[in-house]
Write a protein that holds these residues in place. Structure first.
Motif, PDB file in Angstrom:
ATOM      1  N   ASP A  25       0.889  -1.323   0.002  1.00 50.31           N
ATOM      2  CA  ASP A  25      -0.068   0.080  -0.015  1.00 50.31           C
ATOM      3  C   ASP A  25       0.757   1.229  -0.036  1.00 50.31           C
ATOM      4  O   ASP A  25       0.431   2.285   0.194  1.00 50.31           O
ATOM      5  CB  ASP A  25      -1.084  -0.075   1.296  1.00 50.31           C
ATOM      6  N   VAL A  27       2.817   4.255  -1.750  1.00 50.72           N
ATOM      7  CA  VAL A  27       2.625   5.070  -2.909  1.00 50.72           C
ATOM      8  C   VAL A  27       3.840   6.087  -3.126  1.00 50.72           C
ATOM      9  O   VAL A  27       4.470   6.300  -2.184  1.00 50.72           O
ATOM     10  CB  VAL A  27       1.299   6.004  -2.546  1.00 50.72           C
ATOM     11  N   ARG A  32       0.752   6.507  -6.498  1.00 51.41           N
ATOM     12  CA  ARG A  32       0.402   5.459  -7.068  1.00 51.41           C
ATOM     13  C   ARG A  32       1.197   3.999  -6.486  1.00 51.41           C
ATOM     14  O   ARG A  32       2.315   4.376  -5.993  1.00 51.41           O
ATOM     15  CB  ARG A  32       0.871   5.507  -8.703  1.00 51.41           C
ATOM     16  N   THR A  33       0.437   3.138  -6.220  1.00 47.30           N
ATOM     17  CA  THR A  33       0.960   1.958  -5.729  1.00 47.30           C
ATOM     18  C   THR A  33       1.749   1.088  -6.662  1.00 47.30           C
ATOM     19  O   THR A  33       1.684   1.349  -7.849  1.00 47.30           O
ATOM     20  CB  THR A  33      -0.120   0.886  -4.953  1.00 47.30           C
ATOM     21  N   ASN A 130      -7.322  -2.178  -0.317  1.00 47.79           N
ATOM     22  CA  ASN A 130      -6.978  -3.290  -1.388  1.00 47.79           C
ATOM     23  C   ASN A 130      -8.265  -3.680  -1.678  1.00 47.79           C
ATOM     24  O   ASN A 130      -8.727  -5.083  -1.234  1.00 47.79           O
ATOM     25  CB  ASN A 130      -6.092  -4.146  -0.351  1.00 47.79           C
TER      26      ASN A 130
END
Length: 294
Positions: A25, A27, A32-33, A130
């Protein structure tokens, strides 16, 4: 490191990093992951590895009494079979049911506690943003509950293996769409996207719910139903085509027997075989005659 490995398309390194404690998780500077970046550059196998990863140590937490608990939420003997069930990449309902049927100890016999743990994990995954994994856990728990409440496992498989006259997986579509309806997190962006797409697709039409489900949960890899077993949905490049109708594909003799004895392939095979013979006859009649040598 996880982002670089994902962008470079090294799923084995991605798996190693995840097992070493890398967080999915985290970023980057643009929010953005690693999975989102991998999907953007087309590294679908690496994305599938991330979306499907679940550490057994996280599940192990529930095998020990916590706080004032006298017994754990999950019996330690169920740790390995439940972990295997959660990390499966074959989301075909018949494939899942066959997996449940073969687990030792049997997860269906302990469905109450197993589903309770999966519900907790589903909620936790949602809080960690998620959504694909949360939806997957819900679907797996839904399938388990359905099996435990049915008259028998055989009756569930028999129902799911009834196809339309053109091979449409009508009952599988109904089953999977019903699981989506019962997903508790109605505000989920992923759920809204899937519902919006499916609302325009009639039952049995393509893309199927299974196809959409698989690509949404496991990653952006295209789901080719031609390379999946007609009974259990397992992906393989070595499927055997039904020798009579040339329409169905099976991963082995057991799945072929299930389709013939519990499904309606026996009836459909006869119909498709006749159609195939008619097509062959028309093809022969319409083919030009070879010129005779002088």
């Amino acid at each position: 490191a996880l982002m670089f490995a994902t962008i470079a398309g090294h799923p084995k390194i991605v798996d190693l990093l995840l097992r070493s404690g890398a967080k999915v998780d985290i970023v980057n500077s643009v929010g953005r992951t690693a999975a989102q970046l991998g999907g953007f550059v087309g590294q679908h196998e690496a994305v599938e590895t991330i979306n499907n990863f679940f550490s057994i140590t996280e599940l192990q937490y529930y095998t020990k009494p916590q706080g004032l608990e006298k017994v754990p939420k999950l019996d330690p003997s169920l740790l390995q079979p439940l972990h295997s069930y959660i990390t499966t990449i074959n989301l075909h309902p018949v494939g899942l049911i066959l997996t449940l049927q073969s687990t030792t100890p049997n997860l269906i016999d302990h469905h109450h506690n197993v589903c309770k743990v999966m519900d907790i994990l589903c909620e936790k995954a949602m809080k960690n943003d998620n959504e694909p994994f949360s939806l997957k856990l819900h679907y797996l728990a839904y399938t388990l509950r359905h099996c435990s409440s049915a008259e028998s496992i055989e009756s569930v498989i028999k129902c799911l293996l009834v196809f339309g006259e053109h091979g449409e997986p009508i009952e599988i579509e109904k089953f999977m769409r019903q699981s989506l309806k019962q997903f508790p997190h109605v505000y989920s962006v992923l759920l809204k996207q899937m519902v919006a797409t499916l609302s325009k697709i009639p039952l049995g039409a393509t893309p199927t719910t299974l196809s959409l489900f698989t690509t949404s949960i496991l990653g952006n890899r295209s789901f080719d139903e031609q390379n999946t077993c007609s009974t259990c949905g397992i992906r393989s490049d070595e499927l055997k085509k039904c020798s009579k109708c040339k329409h169905a594909f099976y991963c082995g003799i057991e799945c072929q027997k299930l389709a013939w004895t519990m499904g309606n392939h026996k009836k459909l095979c006869k119909k498709w075989s006749k159609q195939l013979m008619s097509t062959d006859e028309v093809s022969l009649e319409s083919s030009p005659h070879e010129k005779q040598p002088q």
